[in-house]
Design a protein around this motif. Structure first.
Motif, mmCIF file in Angstrom:
data_model
loop_
_atom_site.group_PDB
_atom_site.id
_atom_site.type_symbol
_atom_site.label_atom_id
_atom_site.label_comp_id
_atom_site.label_asym_id
_atom_site.label_seq_id
_atom_site.Cartn_x
_atom_site.Cartn_y
_atom_site.Cartn_z
ATOM 1 N N MET A 1 39.617 62.005 19.644
ATOM 2 C CA MET A 1 39.564 62.087 21.087
ATOM 3 C C MET A 1 38.887 60.848 21.690
ATOM 4 S SD MET A 1 40.282 63.761 23.713
ATOM 5 C CE MET A 1 39.832 64.018 25.371
ATOM 6 N N LYS A 2 37.772 60.412 21.037
ATOM 7 C CA LYS A 2 37.066 59.225 21.525
ATOM 8 C C LYS A 2 37.977 58.014 21.520
ATOM 9 C CE LYS A 2 33.937 59.633 18.463
ATOM 10 N NZ LYS A 2 32.825 59.342 17.556
ATOM 11 N N ARG A 3 38.708 57.866 20.426
ATOM 12 C CA ARG A 3 39.585 56.710 20.265
ATOM 13 C C ARG A 3 40.731 56.732 21.287
ATOM 14 N NH1 ARG A 3 39.488 51.639 18.542
ATOM 15 N NH2 ARG A 3 41.550 50.974 17.962
ATOM 16 N N ILE A 4 41.262 57.932 21.549
ATOM 17 C CA ILE A 4 42.354 58.070 22.512
ATOM 18 C C ILE A 4 41.881 57.663 23.906
ATOM 19 C CG2 ILE A 4 43.841 59.751 23.686
ATOM 20 C CD1 ILE A 4 43.975 61.263 20.977
ATOM 21 N N LEU A 5 40.696 58.139 24.301
ATOM 22 C CA LEU A 5 40.159 57.803 25.613
ATOM 23 C C LEU A 5 39.852 56.311 25.720
ATOM 24 C CD1 LEU A 5 39.286 58.788 28.384
ATOM 25 C CD2 LEU A 5 37.035 59.297 27.419
ATOM 26 N N LYS A 6 39.276 55.747 24.669
ATOM 27 C CA LYS A 6 38.980 54.311 24.663
ATOM 28 C C LYS A 6 40.260 53.502 24.802
ATOM 29 C CE LYS A 6 37.011 50.647 21.769
ATOM 30 N NZ LYS A 6 38.105 49.716 21.985
ATOM 31 N N ASP A 7 41.274 53.848 24.011
ATOM 32 C CA ASP A 7 42.551 53.136 24.085
ATOM 33 C C ASP A 7 43.201 53.310 25.454
ATOM 34 O OD1 ASP A 7 42.252 52.204 21.512
ATOM 35 O OD2 ASP A 7 43.612 53.685 20.615
ATOM 36 N N PHE A 8 43.113 54.514 26.003
ATOM 37 C CA PHE A 8 43.671 54.753 27.333
ATOM 38 C C PHE A 8 43.015 53.834 28.358
ATOM 39 C CE2 PHE A 8 43.207 56.781 31.490
ATOM 40 C CZ PHE A 8 44.533 56.893 31.859
ATOM 41 N N GLU A 9 41.687 53.787 28.354
ATOM 42 C CA GLU A 9 40.968 52.943 29.318
ATOM 43 C C GLU A 9 41.327 51.471 29.139
ATOM 44 O OE1 GLU A 9 36.903 55.666 29.623
ATOM 45 O OE2 GLU A 9 36.987 53.969 28.257
ATOM 46 N N ASP A 10 41.278 51.007 27.905
ATOM 47 C CA ASP A 10 41.522 49.588 27.645
ATOM 48 C C ASP A 10 42.959 49.184 27.962
ATOM 49 O OD1 ASP A 10 38.907 49.450 26.808
ATOM 50 O OD2 ASP A 10 39.385 49.443 24.673
ATOM 51 N N TRP A 11 43.908 49.909 27.404
ATOM 52 C CA TRP A 11 45.308 49.544 27.564
ATOM 53 C C TRP A 11 45.811 49.767 28.983
ATOM 54 C CZ3 TRP A 11 48.259 46.710 24.467
ATOM 55 C CH2 TRP A 11 47.827 46.532 23.157
ATOM 56 N N THR A 12 45.461 50.896 29.559
ATOM 57 C CA THR A 12 45.947 51.201 30.902
ATOM 58 C C THR A 12 45.408 50.208 31.915
ATOM 59 O OG1 THR A 12 46.073 53.539 30.318
ATOM 60 C CG2 THR A 12 46.168 53.006 32.647
ATOM 61 N N SER A 13 44.115 49.924 31.862
ATOM 62 C CA SER A 13 43.557 48.974 32.830
ATOM 63 C C SER A 13 44.182 47.594 32.653
ATOM 64 C CB SER A 13 42.037 48.904 32.716
ATOM 65 O OG SER A 13 41.633 48.435 31.453
ATOM 66 N N GLY A 14 44.332 47.161 31.426
ATOM 67 C CA GLY A 14 44.937 45.850 31.179
ATOM 68 C C GLY A 14 46.380 45.781 31.628
#
Length: 166
Positions: A1-14
């Motif tokens: 779950m942590k990794r999914i949220l981190k990836d969501f934040e990083d990839w989506t914002s970029g």
């Protein structure tokens, strides 16, 4: 779950920021190279970039890369620094809760009134980023409060990016 949220934040914002820049580049080429100016791209690019910045704020909070004034903080004893960390993060948490609640009210208001932008984009969609980002920021700030209470929060300039995540 942590990794999914981190990836969501990083990839989506970029991705949102890049899309916004591509749309602006398109507008520049259309206006100054092809001499066929359009009007839609400024508003749409702004929406993408604002969404990217709001989501990126959560990633920035996660990595402890927000601007900090540490002049007084660094001369305080470690136990006092811990209390300052808890207090500062609780105040920040209150602001993010306010962002979530007031953003949610704004979205509901725009939904109910059916207001649209000049390009006929429903305003509730544009403003939806406020409660979404508020929720992400609340989550990240709760993480920081927990770490501050546990004494695991590294607020020093050298510690940027080293704050453990839940």
């Amino acid at each position: 779950m942590k990794r999914i949220l981190k990836d969501f934040e990083d990839w989506t914002s970029g991705i949102l920021l890049v899309i916004g820049m591509i749309i602006l580049l398109y507008g520049l080429i259309m206006r100054y190279v092809l001499e066929l100016p359009t009007t839609w791209q400024d508003e749409v690019a702004r929406i993408f970039m604002v969404w990217g910045v709001f989501i990126g704020a959560a990633a920035t909070l996660r990595e402890n890369n927000h601007i900090q004034v540490e002049l007084l903080y660094n001369v305080l004893p470690k136990p006092v620094q811990r209390y300052v960390d808890v207090f500062a993060n609780l105040v920040t948490l209150c602001f993010f809760i306010f962002l979530f609640v007031s953003g949610g009210k704004l979205v509901i208001d725009k939904w109910e009134t059916g207001q649209e932008s000049l390009n006929h984009i429903p305003l509730w969609i544009i403003y939806l980023i406020m409660p979404l980002a508020g929720l992400l920021l609340v989550f990240r700030c709760v993480e920081r409060v927990i770490h501050a209470v546990q004494g695991k929060l590294d607020s020093s300039a050298e510690g940027h990016g080293n704050t453990p995540s839940l």
